[in-house]
Design a protein around this motif. Structure first.
Motif, PDB file in Angstrom:
ATOM      1  N   THR A 222       0.815  -1.245  -0.054  1.00  0.00           N
ATOM      2  CA  THR A 222      -0.013   0.020   0.072  1.00  0.00           C
ATOM      3  C   THR A 222       0.844   1.347   0.061  1.00  0.00           C
ATOM      4  O   THR A 222       2.198   1.113   0.154  1.00  0.00           O
ATOM      5  CB  THR A 222      -0.987   0.056   1.055  1.00  0.00           C
ATOM      6  OG1 THR A 222      -0.214   0.034   2.468  1.00  0.00           O
ATOM      7  CG2 THR A 222      -1.841  -1.382   1.172  1.00  0.00           C
ATOM      8  N   PHE A 223       0.312   2.411  -0.406  1.00  0.00           N
ATOM      9  CA  PHE A 223       1.093   3.455  -0.379  1.00  0.00           C
ATOM     10  C   PHE A 223       1.427   3.934   1.021  1.00  0.00           C
ATOM     11  O   PHE A 223       2.549   4.369   1.304  1.00  0.00           O
ATOM     12  CB  PHE A 223      -0.200   4.827  -0.839  1.00  0.00           C
ATOM     13  CG  PHE A 223      -0.250   4.844  -2.276  1.00  0.00           C
ATOM     14  CD1 PHE A 223       0.709   4.448  -3.147  1.00  0.00           C
ATOM     15  CD2 PHE A 223      -1.489   4.956  -2.644  1.00  0.00           C
ATOM     16  CE1 PHE A 223       0.489   4.247  -4.533  1.00  0.00           C
ATOM     17  CE2 PHE A 223      -1.692   4.813  -4.110  1.00  0.00           C
ATOM     18  CZ  PHE A 223      -1.003   4.481  -5.061  1.00  0.00           C
TER      19      PHE A 223
ATOM     20  N   ASN B  30       6.744  -2.389  -6.548  1.00  0.00           N
ATOM     21  CA  ASN B  30       5.724  -2.727  -5.452  1.00  0.00           C
ATOM     22  C   ASN B  30       4.170  -2.315  -5.746  1.00  0.00           C
ATOM     23  O   ASN B  30       3.296  -2.516  -4.788  1.00  0.00           O
ATOM     24  CB  ASN B  30       6.065  -2.019  -4.236  1.00  0.00           C
ATOM     25  CG  ASN B  30       7.432  -2.906  -3.495  1.00  0.00           C
ATOM     26  OD1 ASN B  30       7.296  -3.921  -3.183  1.00  0.00           O
ATOM     27  ND2 ASN B  30       8.426  -2.164  -3.713  1.00  0.00           N
ATOM     28  N   ILE B  31       4.105  -1.770  -6.659  1.00  0.00           N
ATOM     29  CA  ILE B  31       2.889  -1.228  -7.228  1.00  0.00           C
ATOM     30  C   ILE B  31       2.537  -1.953  -8.538  1.00  0.00           C
ATOM     31  O   ILE B  31       3.120  -1.690  -9.455  1.00  0.00           O
ATOM     32  CB  ILE B  31       2.655   0.450  -7.252  1.00  0.00           C
ATOM     33  CG1 ILE B  31       2.991   0.905  -5.785  1.00  0.00           C
ATOM     34  CG2 ILE B  31       1.295   0.625  -7.567  1.00  0.00           C
ATOM     35  CD1 ILE B  31       3.072   2.378  -5.905  1.00  0.00           C
TER      36      ILE B  31
ATOM     37  N   TYR C 259       2.035  -0.051 -11.732  1.00  0.00           N
ATOM     38  CA  TYR C 259       2.951   0.803 -12.257  1.00  0.00           C
ATOM     39  C   TYR C 259       4.174   0.191 -13.290  1.00  0.00           C
ATOM     40  O   TYR C 259       5.047  -0.513 -12.808  1.00  0.00           O
ATOM     41  CB  TYR C 259       3.993   1.634 -11.078  1.00  0.00           C
ATOM     42  CG  TYR C 259       3.087   2.528 -10.376  1.00  0.00           C
ATOM     43  CD1 TYR C 259       1.538   2.569 -10.257  1.00  0.00           C
ATOM     44  CD2 TYR C 259       3.715   3.477  -9.417  1.00  0.00           C
ATOM     45  CE1 TYR C 259       1.168   3.885  -9.502  1.00  0.00           C
ATOM     46  CE2 TYR C 259       3.165   4.318  -8.661  1.00  0.00           C
ATOM     47  CZ  TYR C 259       1.766   4.600  -8.791  1.00  0.00           C
ATOM     48  OH  TYR C 259       1.235   5.650  -7.894  1.00  0.00           O
TER      49      TYR C 259
ATOM     50  N   ASP D 247      -3.211   8.035  -5.930  1.00  0.00           N
ATOM     51  CA  ASP D 247      -1.786   7.937  -6.609  1.00  0.00           C
ATOM     52  C   ASP D 247      -1.403   9.278  -6.856  1.00  0.00           C
ATOM     53  O   ASP D 247      -0.137   9.621  -6.399  1.00  0.00           O
ATOM     54  CB  ASP D 247      -2.185   7.435  -8.077  1.00  0.00           C
ATOM     55  CG  ASP D 247      -2.423   5.913  -8.232  1.00  0.00           C
ATOM     56  OD1 ASP D 247      -1.594   4.982  -8.205  1.00  0.00           O
ATOM     57  OD2 ASP D 247      -3.852   5.761  -8.383  1.00  0.00           O
TER      58      ASP D 247
END
Length: 151
Positions: free
Chosen positions: A2-3, A35-36, A39, A136
């Protein structure tokens, strides 16, 4: 990831004193890309001195031929002029879009300000259409605000 989980990892990279700025930026690119899930390409473009153009900085993802982008051209070039975030849900619907890879479906570009001046931007491509949202934008604004402290 997660962010919220990524925020301290971004800070760890950026505040490591023995690492050069370019290497820190490259590490951030890889952290985000790895990790995303959506992306697929993460990179930085910076204003090229006094020229009205952007030059490619560190990035993670497929190589690109777009190492220099004139202001106003493509999404990145438009952000260099507008100083505003630009979220593109469907790149095929943009008439001023520079295609880096035929797989790209959506893009987000967030400007990087140092002392109120737009010195560059983070550019992220996704192979999934309409995948970027306000979370985002807020996360990438955080990333850029932390990166600005390196300048």
């Amino acid at each position: 990831m997660t962010f919220e989980e990524l925020r301290p990892k971004v800070l760890d990279i950026l505040h490591h004193s023995n690492t050069l700025r370019e290497e820190k930026l490259l590490q951030v690119c890889h952290l985000l890309k790895d990790n995303i899930d959506y992306y697929d390409w993460v990179g930085f473009y910076f204003k090229n001195g006094d020229k009205e153009e952007l030059i490619l900085g560190p990035y993670a993802g497929e190589p690109t031929d777009h190492t220099i982008i004139p202001f106003g051209k493509g999404i990145c070039g438009q952000v260099a002029i507008s100083n505003q975030n630009f979220v593109v849900p469907d790149v095929s619907a943009q008439d001023n879009y520079i295609s880096c890879n035929i797989s790209v479906k959506s893009e987000i570009v967030v400007p990087l300000f140092v002392n109120g001046e737009n010195i560059g931007q983070i550019d992220i491509d996704s192979n999934i259409a309409d995948t970027f949202d306000e979370s985002d934008e807020r996360f990438l604004e955080f990333v850029n605000a932390e990166i600005a402290k390196l300048f």
